[in-house]
Design a protein around this motif. Sequence first.
Motif, short mmCIF file in Angstrom:
data_model
loop_
_atom_site.label_atom_id
_atom_site.label_comp_id
_atom_site.label_asym_id
_atom_site.label_seq_id
_atom_site.Cartn_x
_atom_site.Cartn_y
_atom_site.Cartn_z
N MET A 172 -1.06 86.87 75.15
CA MET A 172 0.25 86.36 74.70
C MET A 172 1.24 86.36 75.86
N LEU A 173 1.21 87.41 76.68
CA LEU A 173 2.11 87.48 77.83
C LEU A 173 1.88 86.29 78.77
N TRP A 174 0.61 86.00 79.06
CA TRP A 174 0.30 84.86 79.90
C TRP A 174 0.76 83.56 79.25
N ARG A 175 0.56 83.42 77.94
CA ARG A 175 0.97 82.19 77.26
C ARG A 175 2.49 81.97 77.37
N VAL A 176 3.24 83.05 77.27
CA VAL A 176 4.70 82.94 77.42
C VAL A 176 5.05 82.59 78.86
N ALA A 177 4.44 83.30 79.81
CA ALA A 177 4.73 83.05 81.23
C ALA A 177 4.40 81.61 81.63
N LEU A 178 3.38 81.05 81.02
CA LEU A 178 2.92 79.71 81.39
C LEU A 178 3.38 78.62 80.43
N GLN A 227 3.90 111.13 61.11
CA GLN A 227 3.83 110.60 59.76
C GLN A 227 5.18 110.73 59.05
N ALA A 228 6.24 111.09 59.78
CA ALA A 228 7.55 111.29 59.17
C ALA A 228 8.19 109.99 58.72
N VAL A 229 7.67 108.87 59.16
CA VAL A 229 8.22 107.58 58.75
C VAL A 229 7.14 106.82 57.99
N SER A 230 7.57 105.82 57.27
CA SER A 230 6.64 105.05 56.44
C SER A 230 5.73 104.17 57.31
N PRO A 231 4.61 103.76 56.76
CA PRO A 231 3.73 102.83 57.48
C PRO A 231 4.44 101.51 57.84
N GLU A 232 5.35 101.09 56.97
CA GLU A 232 6.11 99.86 57.25
C GLU A 232 6.99 100.03 58.48
N GLU A 233 7.62 101.20 58.61
CA GLU A 233 8.46 101.46 59.78
C GLU A 233 7.62 101.54 61.06
N ARG A 234 6.44 102.15 60.96
CA ARG A 234 5.53 102.21 62.11
C ARG A 234 5.11 100.81 62.53
N GLU A 235 4.77 99.97 61.56
CA GLU A 235 4.36 98.59 61.85
C GLU A 235 5.51 97.81 62.47
N HIS A 236 6.71 97.99 61.94
CA HIS A 236 7.87 97.29 62.50
C HIS A 236 8.11 97.71 63.96
N ALA A 237 8.00 99.00 64.26
CA ALA A 237 8.18 99.48 65.63
C ALA A 237 7.14 98.87 66.56
N LEU A 238 5.91 98.75 66.10
CA LEU A 238 4.84 98.14 66.88
C LEU A 238 5.14 96.67 67.13
N ARG A 239 5.59 95.98 66.11
CA ARG A 239 5.93 94.56 66.24
C ARG A 239 7.08 94.35 67.22
N VAL A 240 8.11 95.17 67.11
CA VAL A 240 9.26 95.05 68.01
C VAL A 240 8.84 95.31 69.45
N ALA A 241 8.02 96.33 69.67
CA ALA A 241 7.56 96.64 71.03
C ALA A 241 6.78 95.47 71.62
N THR A 242 5.93 94.85 70.82
CA THR A 242 5.14 93.71 71.29
C THR A 242 6.06 92.52 71.61
N ALA A 243 6.94 92.20 70.70
CA ALA A 243 7.86 91.07 70.91
C ALA A 243 8.76 91.32 72.11
N LEU A 244 9.19 92.56 72.30
CA LEU A 244 10.05 92.90 73.43
C LEU A 244 9.35 92.58 74.75
N LEU A 245 8.07 92.90 74.87
CA LEU A 245 7.34 92.60 76.10
C LEU A 245 7.27 91.10 76.34
N LEU A 246 7.06 90.32 75.30
CA LEU A 246 7.03 88.87 75.46
C LEU A 246 8.39 88.34 75.91
N ILE A 247 9.44 88.89 75.35
CA ILE A 247 10.80 88.48 75.73
C ILE A 247 11.08 88.82 77.18
#
Length: 152
Positions: free
Chosen positions: A107-113, A16-36
Amino acid sequence: MLKALTDFFDRALASQAVSPEEREHALRVATALLLIEVARADYADDAAEERTIVAEIKKFFRLDDQTARLLVRDASREADRAVSLQSFTRRLVEQLSEAERLSVVEMLWRVALADRRLDKREDYLVRQVAELLYVSQSDLIRIRNRIYEPQL
């Protein structure tokens, strides 16, 4: 530098040392990174895959076009420095429900295909990520078959 980013993501998703916005951003980046990473797996730049990444990120996180593009840009920079997908998938397992993890695999399949063909390296990477996300083989195949229409 990579250690500092990894430490930030670990703090952002594990405490909880970081804000909820920072947690959400980290989650979004991790998801987008996998798609990339899936888009890069076949070593071919493809505009359809790039469009699909932005579209899937917009839909999953309910973002506007500009925010989605900025997120994909940030995730791309992170992907250039990433040495392992495990730390990113671990974050998703910790933060997402099973249904949301199934959506990530879709989403991963949609990107791959997106280019209407399934490269063996893309297929391998989607399977590897799905395993790290604790998605069953049967769910993985069911999702792929729902999306994939092979050209006969």
